[in-house]
Design an enzyme around this catalytic site. Structure first.
Site, PDB file in Angstrom:
ATOM      1  N   CYS A  58       0.824  -1.204   0.000  1.00 49.00           N
ATOM      2  CA  CYS A  58       0.000   0.000   0.000  1.00 49.00           C
ATOM      3  C   CYS A  58       0.852   1.246   0.000  1.00 49.00           C
ATOM      4  O   CYS A  58       2.059   1.208  -0.174  1.00 49.00           O
ATOM      5  CB  CYS A  58      -0.925   0.005   1.183  1.00 49.00           C
ATOM      6  SG  CYS A  58      -0.030   0.067   2.709  1.00 49.00           S
ATOM      7  N   ASP A  82       7.517  26.720 -32.932  1.00 52.48           N
ATOM      8  CA  ASP A  82       6.779  27.190 -31.762  1.00 52.48           C
ATOM      9  C   ASP A  82       7.368  26.668 -30.467  1.00 52.48           C
ATOM     10  O   ASP A  82       6.829  26.942 -29.398  1.00 52.48           O
ATOM     11  CB  ASP A  82       5.323  26.696 -31.813  1.00 52.48           C
ATOM     12  CG  ASP A  82       4.628  27.125 -33.083  1.00 52.48           C
ATOM     13  OD1 ASP A  82       4.900  28.243 -33.532  1.00 52.48           O
ATOM     14  OD2 ASP A  82       3.839  26.339 -33.606  1.00 52.48           O
ATOM     15  N   ASP A 137       2.905  23.478 -33.937  1.00 51.21           N
ATOM     16  CA  ASP A 137       3.519  22.338 -34.613  1.00 51.21           C
ATOM     17  C   ASP A 137       4.790  21.871 -33.909  1.00 51.21           C
ATOM     18  O   ASP A 137       5.376  20.866 -34.263  1.00 51.21           O
ATOM     19  CB  ASP A 137       3.797  22.633 -36.088  1.00 51.21           C
ATOM     20  CG  ASP A 137       4.538  23.934 -36.271  1.00 51.21           C
ATOM     21  OD1 ASP A 137       5.278  24.319 -35.343  1.00 51.21           O
ATOM     22  OD2 ASP A 137       4.380  24.576 -37.321  1.00 51.21           O
ATOM     23  N   ASP A 174      -1.860  28.155 -32.826  1.00 54.56           N
ATOM     24  CA  ASP A 174      -1.113  28.641 -33.958  1.00 54.56           C
ATOM     25  C   ASP A 174      -2.067  28.532 -35.152  1.00 54.56           C
ATOM     26  O   ASP A 174      -2.954  27.701 -35.155  1.00 54.56           O
ATOM     27  CB  ASP A 174       0.072  27.678 -34.104  1.00 54.56           C
ATOM     28  CG  ASP A 174       0.949  28.006 -35.275  1.00 54.56           C
ATOM     29  OD1 ASP A 174       1.338  29.165 -35.382  1.00 54.56           O
ATOM     30  OD2 ASP A 174       1.249  27.088 -36.062  1.00 54.56           O
ATOM     31  N   CYS A 227       4.332   1.892   1.365  1.00 52.55           N
ATOM     32  CA  CYS A 227       5.478   1.258   0.711  1.00 52.55           C
ATOM     33  C   CYS A 227       6.054   2.130  -0.392  1.00 52.55           C
ATOM     34  O   CYS A 227       7.233   2.019  -0.726  1.00 52.55           O
ATOM     35  CB  CYS A 227       5.072  -0.062   0.090  1.00 52.55           C
ATOM     36  SG  CYS A 227       4.051  -1.052   1.145  1.00 52.55           S
TER      37      CYS A 227
HETATM   38  P1  ADP Z   1       3.296  32.034 -38.692  1.00 46.39           P
HETATM   39  O1  ADP Z   1       4.182  30.853 -38.568  1.00 46.39           O
HETATM   40  O2  ADP Z   1       2.620  32.394 -37.424  1.00 46.39           O
HETATM   41  O3  ADP Z   1       2.312  31.906 -39.802  1.00 46.39           O
HETATM   42  P2  ADP Z   1       5.692  33.536 -39.570  1.00 46.39           P
HETATM   43  O4  ADP Z   1       6.374  34.372 -38.563  1.00 46.39           O
HETATM   44  O5  ADP Z   1       6.339  32.288 -39.991  1.00 46.39           O
HETATM   45  O6  ADP Z   1       4.202  33.306 -39.067  1.00 46.39           O
HETATM   46  O7  ADP Z   1       5.434  34.424 -40.865  1.00 46.39           O
HETATM   47  C1  ADP Z   1       4.795  35.675 -40.738  1.00 46.39           C
HETATM   48  C2  ADP Z   1       4.596  36.314 -42.064  1.00 46.39           C
HETATM   49  O8  ADP Z   1       5.854  36.642 -42.647  1.00 46.39           O
HETATM   50  C3  ADP Z   1       3.892  35.460 -43.077  1.00 46.39           C
HETATM   51  O9  ADP Z   1       2.488  35.511 -42.940  1.00 46.39           O
HETATM   52  C4  ADP Z   1       4.366  36.101 -44.378  1.00 46.39           C
HETATM   53  O10 ADP Z   1       3.614  37.261 -44.628  1.00 46.39           O
HETATM   54  C5  ADP Z   1       5.784  36.514 -44.049  1.00 46.39           C
HETATM   55  N1  ADP Z   1       6.736  35.491 -44.482  1.00 46.39           N
HETATM   56  C6  ADP Z   1       7.576  34.810 -43.690  1.00 46.39           C
HETATM   57  N2  ADP Z   1       8.337  33.945 -44.419  1.00 46.39           N
HETATM   58  C7  ADP Z   1       7.928  34.066 -45.709  1.00 46.39           C
HETATM   59  C8  ADP Z   1       8.278  33.428 -46.932  1.00 46.39           C
HETATM   60  N3  ADP Z   1       9.220  32.476 -46.997  1.00 46.39           N
HETATM   61  N4  ADP Z   1       7.634  33.787 -48.053  1.00 46.39           N
HETATM   62  C9  ADP Z   1       6.684  34.720 -47.999  1.00 46.39           C
HETATM   63  N5  ADP Z   1       6.309  35.347 -46.878  1.00 46.39           N
HETATM   64  C10 ADP Z   1       6.910  35.041 -45.744  1.00 46.39           C
HETATM   65 MG    MG Z   2       4.800  29.194 -38.086  1.00 45.76          MG
END
Ligand code: ADP
Ligand code: MG
Length: 736
Positions: free
Chosen positions: A14, A628, A624, A425, A17
């Site tokens: 129990c 994050d 994800d 997210d 222990c």
């Molecule tokens: P989340 O992951 O929250 O969607 P991010 O910080 O990854 O946000 O991206 C924020 C914004 O930055 C996107 O919505 C886009 O407008 C711009 N952005 C970031 N990376 C890219 C990319 N590789 N091509 C085009 N836009 C981008």
């Molecule tokens: Mg993101």
């Protein structure tokens, strides 16, 4: 860190222990953490100590231990438990039968008076002694061991209760004249029946406990025992343990996949629901990964083993669930502390009860004193108290695993039950996470392919989900894009690079403004896109706008319904994203999210969680688990949504094997149900003792003439832990 060692512990009766074994383990040099699970009869130890040293320490503390290794040992443990169960039943039958015969004989007046026939009563004394030593010997050995370790447990109470009953009765038989005639009563039957009833209770408990590990057994059962391996051009059936890395395995229709691997010939659909909760079979072609335990449907293919044994996704999941099942939430640690002082307190109460009855009780006061002390000892077992928490955790965590929700430990479970706010997210959590390019508006002087070619050239180097959509669109239109030079991703803004001597940038309005690009009337158009849920992205060359792109990532089909469920659970749902505020709002409105925090830079997400916590909220972050991770760690509960077997378990308190917010609702509903179950158990165990002990001590006697018999006390004590286990098992079926 090395992997934790798991031990199977025998002889724990129990709650008392638990701390005895834990402390013994912690004293071994090199041990970092030791957790004993009474529900499962196991210990999990982390640190550098080796198994032999740990086993020796457990033995010294008066218990027995064996190391549990792979999946095979589970079978071993089950066999041991079955043996234990049979042994307990035998004890219950033998002691119960003899005890009942003695009791009935006495009740029907078949036995002579003690003074008349001391020989007959001496015979009963010897029979009782035989039962106590042969059937109930483990109580006395356990009591001795715990006494040596300076502690008390159920064994102590049962041994004291039955031992004193036998001793007193034998003194009555040997020296009847030393006692007033009214006190000349023997309690042999009580002592024997107590041993029988306690054994019966343990047997029932062992049986019910077996059911709590069904979830694990189910997971283990997913891996097939054999597989068709191709060696030197020959096809042979081999046990799964003998499959090596890189070996070729043929998977036929309807077979389960034996190890993790990659398809290199053929194709099929694979039912991965057991790992991901996703009910639709997933299409698998050459180059795709397949996972151990999943079920091939109608196709046939050849795969190469990439992960075997303890490294498969299934093995990881099993290990995680197992660790979680034997971990303890805060509430459990508190109970263990109470249980550790429980036995000394009960013995004290028994002694006080004896003295009070002896001094002030009615005649024969010695007999009354004896009965009340014995009853107190027998009724007050901390077993139910000790089982209350671990047994519910086992059932709750196991059920969660069956629903595709991996809960890391008891602490996470308890925190999840207290949540008030869920931060989600956007991309891939609320939405499908497979963005598509839906709008392409070139500025005058550029056509669509020219714009798309530049955008694709930039995104070739990016890992952002938005990049995939642009590359995909270019591929569909047959546009070849070679990567830019000097590529740079500006987190939270976009991407930049050089192409044929021209400087290209692609990203959000914030990025364009920072780079002094004039957006003209595209900004108004972008607002419209955003209002319809598309993410507007700008492309500029040498500081001049080239095109406005709209990327759409629609919400998952079940997000709305899942968020409704979260609302019904009384939770506030907040979306946290780096995306455009208006886009985020549009998506949020479609699924019924309460609040939106948008245009947040990745590095500021953690800060936003801290702000919410500062307002006194218990916050979960759902993401994800890749970019994050810090926010997941900051939240009170980090929930990682993964794609099937790739779940990012490491950074999360809870990992969802299926990509759906419904998993979040399941996790929270189940954790609340589990905590409620634990509290019911604790309440029951507590009330049982609070009522049982005083009644056993005889507080009702002066008013109502009620005094419990030790036999009833033994029955109540046995049933208390059976009740707790039965209540915990309700969790398996409970509607959430
Ligand atoms: P989340 O992951 O929250 O969607 P991010 O910080 O990854 O946000 O991206 C924020 C914004 O930055 C996107 O919505 C886009 O407008 C711009 N952005 C970031 N990376 C890219 C990319 N590789 N091509 C085009 N836009 C981008
Ligand atoms: Mg993101």
């Amino acid at each position: 860190m090395s992997e934790p060692i798991r031990l199977s512990i025998a002889g724990m009766a129990c709650a008392g222990c638990v701390s005895a074994v834990e402390n013994a383990l912690k004293e071994v040099p090199g041990v970092e953490e030791a957790t004993v699970n009474l529900g499962e009869r196991t210990a999990t130890v982390t640190g550098t100590a080796d198994a032999d040293a740990l086993i020796a320490a457990v033995k010294k503390a008066g218990y027995d231990a064996a190391e549990l290794r792979g999946l095979e040992d589970e079978q071993e443990k089950e066999n041991l438990e079955l043996q234990e169960y049979r042994k307990l039943w035998w004890r219950a039958l033998v002691a119960g039968g003899i005890g009942a015969a003695m009791f009935i004989g006495g009740a029907l007046g078949l036995f002579p008076e003690i003074e008349e026939s001391p020989g007959f009563w001496m015979f009963l004394s010897l029979v009782t002694l035989g039962v106590l030593t042969l059937v109930g010997g483990h109580f006395f050995r356990g009591a001795l061991a715990s006494l040596r370790a300076g502690r008390g447990n159920m064994d102590t109470l049962v041994a004291l209760g039955t031992g004193s009953a036998w001793l007193y009765s034998t003194v009555v038989v040997l020296f009847p004249d030393s006692l007033p005639s009214l006190a000349r009563h023997a309690y042999f039957d009580a002592a024997v029946i107590i041993v029988g009833l306690v054994s019966l209770g343990s047997a029932l408990e062992t049986k019910a406990r077996g059911k709590t590990s069904e979830a694990i057994k189910h997971l283990i059962g997913l891996q097939p025992a054999t597989a068709r391996v191709i060696r030197n051009g020959e096809e042979i059936d081999l046990p799964v343990e003998e499959i090596g890395l890189e070996e070729t395995i043929r998977i036929r229709p309807g077979e389960r996949i034996p190890v993790d691997g990659e398809i290199f010939e053929g194709e099929s659909h694979v039912d991965e629901s057991m790992l991901t909760g996703e009910p639709m079979p997933v299409s698998k072609k050459v180059g795709d990964a397949v996972y151990s335990g999943t079920l091939n449907t109608s196709g046939s293919f050849l795969m190469k083993a990439t992960k075997i044994g303890k490294d498969t996704a299934l093995a990881h999941i099993i290990e995680l669930v197992r660790q979680a099942q034997s971990s303890k939430p805060q509430i459990g640690r508190l109970v263990d502390k109470v249980a550790a002082i429980f036995v000394p307190v009960v013995v004290t109460i028994a002694v006080i009860s004896f003295i009070v009855w002896y001094l002030w009780g009615p005649e024969p006061s010695l007999a009354y004193a004896m009965v009340s002390a014995m009853t107190v000892l027998v009724i007050a077992c901390p077993c139910a108290l000790g089982l209350a928490t671990p047994i519910s955790i086992m059932v709750g965590v196991g059920r969660a695993a069956e629903m595709g929700v991996l809960i890391r430990n008891g602490e996470a479970l308890q925190s999840a039950s207290q949540l008030g706010t869920i931060v989600v997210d956007k991309t891939g959590t609320v939405t499908e996470g497979r963005p598509r390019l839906t709008t392409l508006l070139p500025q005058p002087g550029f056509d669509e392919s020219e714009a798309l070619q530049r955008a694709a050239a930039l995104e070739t180097g990016s890992e952002h989900p938005l990049a995939a959509s642009i590359l995909e669109a270019a591929r569909e239109r047959g546009i070849e894009a070679t990567a830019v030079e000097g590529f740079r991703a500006v987190s939270g803004f976009g991407v930049e690079g050089e192409r044929d001597g021209h400087r290209l940038i692609l990203g959000n309005a914030r990025f364009m403004k920072q780079q002094a690009v004039d957006l003209g009337d595209s900004e108004a158009r972008a607002e419209q896109l955003a209002a319809s849920g598309e993410t507007p992205i700008y492309l500029a060359e040498d500081g001049r706008l080239v095109a406005l792109l709209g990327i759409s990532d629609p919400p998952r089909e079940d997000s709305k319904q899942a968020i409704e469920r979260l609302h019904r659970l009384g939770l506030t749902v907040i979306m946290l994203t780096g995306d455009n505020a208006r886009t985020a709002r549009a998506i949020a409105d479609r699924v019924g999210i309460d609040e939106v925090i948008a245009e947040v830079l990745p590095e500021d997400k953690t800060g936003k969680i801290t702000e919410l916590q500062a307002r006194g909220r218990k916050v979960a972050m759902v993401g994800d688990g890749i970019n994050d991770a810090p926010a997941l760690a900051q939240a009170n509960v980090g929930i990682a949504v993964g794609s099937g077997a790739d779940v990012a378990i490491e950074s999360a308190d809870i990992a969802l094997m299926r990509n759906s917010l419904n998993g979040v609702a399941d996790a929270i509903a189940l954790s609340r149900a589990t905590l409620r179950n634990i509290k019911q158990n604790l309440f029951g165990a507590f009330i049982y003792n609070v009522l049982g002990i005083p009644v056993a001590a005889g507080v009702l006697y002066p008013f109502y003439g009620i005094l419990l018999s030790p036999i009833i006390a033994a029955a109540a004590m046995s049933m208390s832990s059976v009740t707790v286990v039965t209540n915990a098992l309700r969790l398996r079926k409970q509607r959430l």
